[in-house]
Design an enzyme around this catalytic site. Sequence first.
Site, short mmCIF file in Angstrom:
data_model
loop_
_atom_site.label_atom_id
_atom_site.label_comp_id
_atom_site.label_asym_id
_atom_site.label_seq_id
_atom_site.Cartn_x
_atom_site.Cartn_y
_atom_site.Cartn_z
N SER A 93 0.83 -1.20 0.00
CA SER A 93 0.00 0.00 0.00
C SER A 93 0.87 1.26 0.00
O SER A 93 1.65 1.47 -0.91
CB SER A 93 -0.97 -0.05 1.20
OG SER A 93 -1.94 0.96 1.10
N HIS A 99 -8.02 -4.75 -0.87
CA HIS A 99 -6.81 -4.05 -0.46
C HIS A 99 -6.42 -4.49 0.95
O HIS A 99 -7.26 -4.57 1.84
CB HIS A 99 -7.06 -2.54 -0.48
CG HIS A 99 -5.84 -1.72 -0.21
ND1 HIS A 99 -4.96 -1.38 -1.20
CD2 HIS A 99 -5.36 -1.18 0.94
CE1 HIS A 99 -3.98 -0.65 -0.69
NE2 HIS A 99 -4.20 -0.53 0.61
N ASP A 122 -9.74 -3.83 -5.24
CA ASP A 122 -9.00 -2.74 -4.61
C ASP A 122 -9.21 -1.44 -5.37
O ASP A 122 -9.03 -1.41 -6.60
CB ASP A 122 -7.51 -3.11 -4.61
CG ASP A 122 -6.63 -2.15 -3.83
OD1 ASP A 122 -7.11 -1.08 -3.44
OD2 ASP A 122 -5.46 -2.50 -3.62
#
Length: 368
Positions: A211, A333, A303
Amino acid sequence: MQFVIDTKKRASTFAYLAPGLGALLVLAVPTGLAAKDAAPAVSTARQDSAGTPYVRPDVAAYLKASNAQPMPALTAEVIAQIRKLPPSAMPSRDLPIGNIAVVKDLTMPGGEAGPIALRLFDSRTDRGPGPVVVYYHGGGYVLGSIDTHAALAAEISRQLDLPVVSVEYRLAPEHPWPAAPDDGEAAARWVAANGKILGREVTGLVLSGDSAGGNLALIAAAALRDKPAAVPVIMQVPIYPATDFTRDYPSMKQFGNGYGLDDSMTALFRQHYKADPQSLRTSPILGDLAGLPPTVLVTAGLDPLRDQGRAYAAKLVEAGVPTTYYEGRGLIHGFATFRRAVPSAQADTVNFLKLAKTMLDEIQAGTK
């Protein structure tokens, strides 16, 4: 992007993107990957256009429970309260760290910013000269730590059979941009030059992160390409990274509410981070990607950041960078750190790390 589908294969979407193929993504599955819990590979683009996207049963159960008890808005005041909690007070959605030979806390100098905490994970007590993984945790640049992502760092060490150094970079809102990319680059350079302190002879770096941390890995890799460190960056493994702050992608609208990473949360992350969207140290997709190291780029089918990950992978291919792309179908995600809450995510995590290990072996074989 064009998708070539092999629906007879098992496992999540992945692709090897060789130089010269442009944005062609070949979706198939390598023999031997542990994928009994993953779904058949089908075109997410085709399925999404037909209606509701595929959601795995354990992901659906997780989202139902999570959406029933939404977390409070991550205002500066809420973040300050979270900072006061000990690591043990934070509920974990991930598996335990598991068997790991070495877990060692270290500190590197941070200049005017002060010292930066690091943590070494190694599946072996002793090893010969070789690469070291520098890992940057996720959390939207405001949350996360070497504690919250310890299990994933340990898993990376086991699967790649490499030491992993996890970086406790500075977080917003106390330390807005560019504190995080500054620390990320500084940590990579320090690891490259300080094998003695690590107790490892470092011959190269593998930069990875999830991320926000995936974004930092991409930024650090570009910085070390342009101004090399003591040893080269031989590979990067960004996991569902942010790559572009300058525009909205279709997946951001499609999965921006109800899939774990909501628009409201992303907006607060960006508000606290205060980054310049046009800077290459924020949006690495804007830069020249030629000369970057071989890459394994991971995304998730549900995501909001999926499409900017796809776009970055395609641009790597166009720049001639050997690239493997893995998309976890039916996953959200953060899945690599949700392996307890979403059990099927463990197979995908092992799968993309096996792809990274294969690429790493090929890289090392080519240097002998």
